[in-house]
Design an enzyme around this catalytic site. Structure first.
Site, short mmCIF file in Angstrom:
data_model
loop_
_atom_site.label_atom_id
_atom_site.label_comp_id
_atom_site.label_asym_id
_atom_site.label_seq_id
_atom_site.Cartn_x
_atom_site.Cartn_y
_atom_site.Cartn_z
N SER A 298 0.81 -1.21 0.00
CA SER A 298 0.00 0.00 0.00
C SER A 298 0.85 1.27 0.00
CB SER A 298 -0.95 -0.03 1.20
OG SER A 298 -1.95 0.95 1.09
N ASP A 309 10.02 5.62 -10.41
CA ASP A 309 9.63 6.26 -11.68
C ASP A 309 10.38 7.57 -11.91
OD1 ASP A 309 7.97 4.18 -12.14
OD2 ASP A 309 6.10 5.33 -12.17
N LYS A 323 -0.69 -4.32 -3.01
CA LYS A 323 -1.98 -3.76 -2.58
C LYS A 323 -2.07 -2.34 -3.12
CE LYS A 323 -4.88 -2.51 1.33
NZ LYS A 323 -5.07 -1.12 0.83
#
Length: 443
Positions: A298, A309, A323
């Site tokens: 999460s 990224d 998740k």
């Protein structure tokens, strides 16, 4: 009489809905209106079933508890993270995000209809007993957990400090179940632990994201950087089950100058949100390595995904839990609440976290060891120049900003943790490469 009253009330609501639906039908498709009508017809069936049970079941039923059970079943049928929280469960959820609760210290979910450990919280009874991510909890105090639901399981695992709970666990590779008798304790969720791991390099572990995590993290960095220049940080998110979204965003923002951190997509427009970094002179510029594993879930996946990224950090370890869904907490009358999955998380590059997780840049499986610290040659005093008789003194005494306890802690961690050793080596290589680049630019 109460059965008739209940049926009449639900029938009234049903007829009211049909009346309202007829006035809105011009803006709705015929198919959608048909689905809504079928839904309320099913509610009428539910009212009739409840009425029959009230009048004919062998014992008098507890109507509110029966309805609550039906609501829990409704949420359970959707996904593992949507749940109905009674007033007690809703209160416990709020306490957990504020800093502590009483239990065994474990995060669980439902995976393939099986109660599965996401991760134990460091230093808690569950962690000390040796429970690990992906362990399957088969029974709690002798009761089967299949179809129990994550919320109900958590409720049974928690309890007063000093009380005990017995769980039956199965782990891949085991030939049989194992029983663990655990004593519940207050779980102080100190979410940030930091110390100097090596000269100019900080190790910081975030165990979960609470309301004060970012401030605690900044204070720790400020304390450790007060007397020395920080050239690198190892951010440990292993076995971090997640927590508050805004804290994951603000931690990431400390390292990213601009651009997306995470965005969400849901069925409705108001569930589509994006969170962006804000440029600040206080942003950290030093080299960064992030440790993750299958227990990272999460909010911790949001941090790892965004830093990856933006090419702001090297991610080391094993693939994360996956998740990537957003849960919205909706308060209900009487102190209860709904935890409803309303959207999915996406990294800045548009990758969905859900069920896929974050793949590390450098995959390093964890290899357990015997936990004994092996002394290196440099730790053997007979090889130190300073211990030779009549040695030439240095012009300046080496400064070590680490306390003795921190030195021992760092040494112990590195001896026991091959993933941490890999992260440290990568960070040292990055700093070495940066120095070479600076020299090339100067010449």
């Amino acid at each position: 009489m109460r059965s008739i009253a209940l049926v009449c009330r639900l029938t009234f609501l049903f007829l009211t809905f049909l009346l309202v639906s007829s006035t809105l039908s011009h803006s709705e498709s015929a198919e959608k209106a048909k689905q809504r009508q079928e839904t309320y017809q099913q509610l009428e069936v539910f009212a009739n079933v409840l009425s029959i049970l009230q009048d004919n079941y062998v014992e008098e039923i507890d109507t509110p508890e029966t309805i609550n059970g039906a609501i829990r079943g409704l949420l359970y049928s959707l996904d593992p993270h949507s749940a109905y929280l009674d007033s007690e469960g809703f209160s416990e959820l709020q306490e957990e995000t504020q800093g502590q609760f009483s239990g065994i210290g474990i995060e669980v979910t439902i995976k393939d209809d099986i109660l599965t450990v996401i991760s134990p919280i460091e230093g808690t009874p569950a962690d000390q007993a040796g429970l690990k991510a992906k362990d399957v909890i088969v029974e709690i105090d002798g009761e089967k957990t299949k179809e129990m639901g994550a919320v109900e399981a958590v409720k049974r695992l928690r309890g007063p400090k000093g009380s005990s709970v017995k769980i039956t666990v199965f782990r891949e590779g085991w030939s049989e179940f194992k029983e663990f008798n655990l004593t519940r304790d207050i779980i102080p969720l100190q979410s940030v632990r930091s110390f100097m791991l090596a000269p100019n390099i900080i190790y910081s572990r975030i165990t979960n994201f609470q309301s004060h995590t970012t401030e605690d993290f900044k204070e720790a960095i400020a304390r450790l950087s007060a007397d020395t220049e920080i050239k690198g940080l190892i951010l440990d998110l292993r076995n971090n089950p997640g927590g508050l979204l805004n804290q994951a965003v603000s931690i990431t923002d400390l390292f990213v100058d601009e651009g997306l951190i995470v965005y969400t997509k849901g069925r409705t427009e108001n569930q589509n949100m994006s969170f962006k970094a804000k440029t600040s002179p206080q942003d950290y510029q030093f080299q960064l390595v992030v440790l993750v594993n299958e227990g990272s879930a999460s909010a911790s996946e949001i941090v790892a995904g965004a830093l990856q990224d933006h090419q702001r950090a090297i991610i080391v370890g094993t693939r994360t839990f996956g998740k990537g869904s957003v849960q919205t907490i909706i308060p209900l009358p009487g102190g209860a609440g709904l935890r409803v999955t309303t959207a999915r998380y996406f990294t800045p590059n548009g990758k969905s976290i859900q069920a896929t997780g974050i793949l590390p840049d450098v995959e390093v499986p964890f290899v357990p060891c015997n936990g004994q610290v092996e002394e290196s040659d440099e730790d053997e005093e007979k090889f130190r120049e300073s211990d030779l008789k009549n040695h030439i003194p240095g012009t300046e005494k080496a400064k070590d900003t680490k306390t003795e306890s921190e030195q021992n802690q760092a040494k112990q961690r590195l001896a026991e943790d091959n993933q941490l050793r890999s992260a440290l080596n990568i960070l040292k290589s990055l700093n070495l490469y940066s120095r070479f680049c600076e020299k090339d630019n100067e010449t």
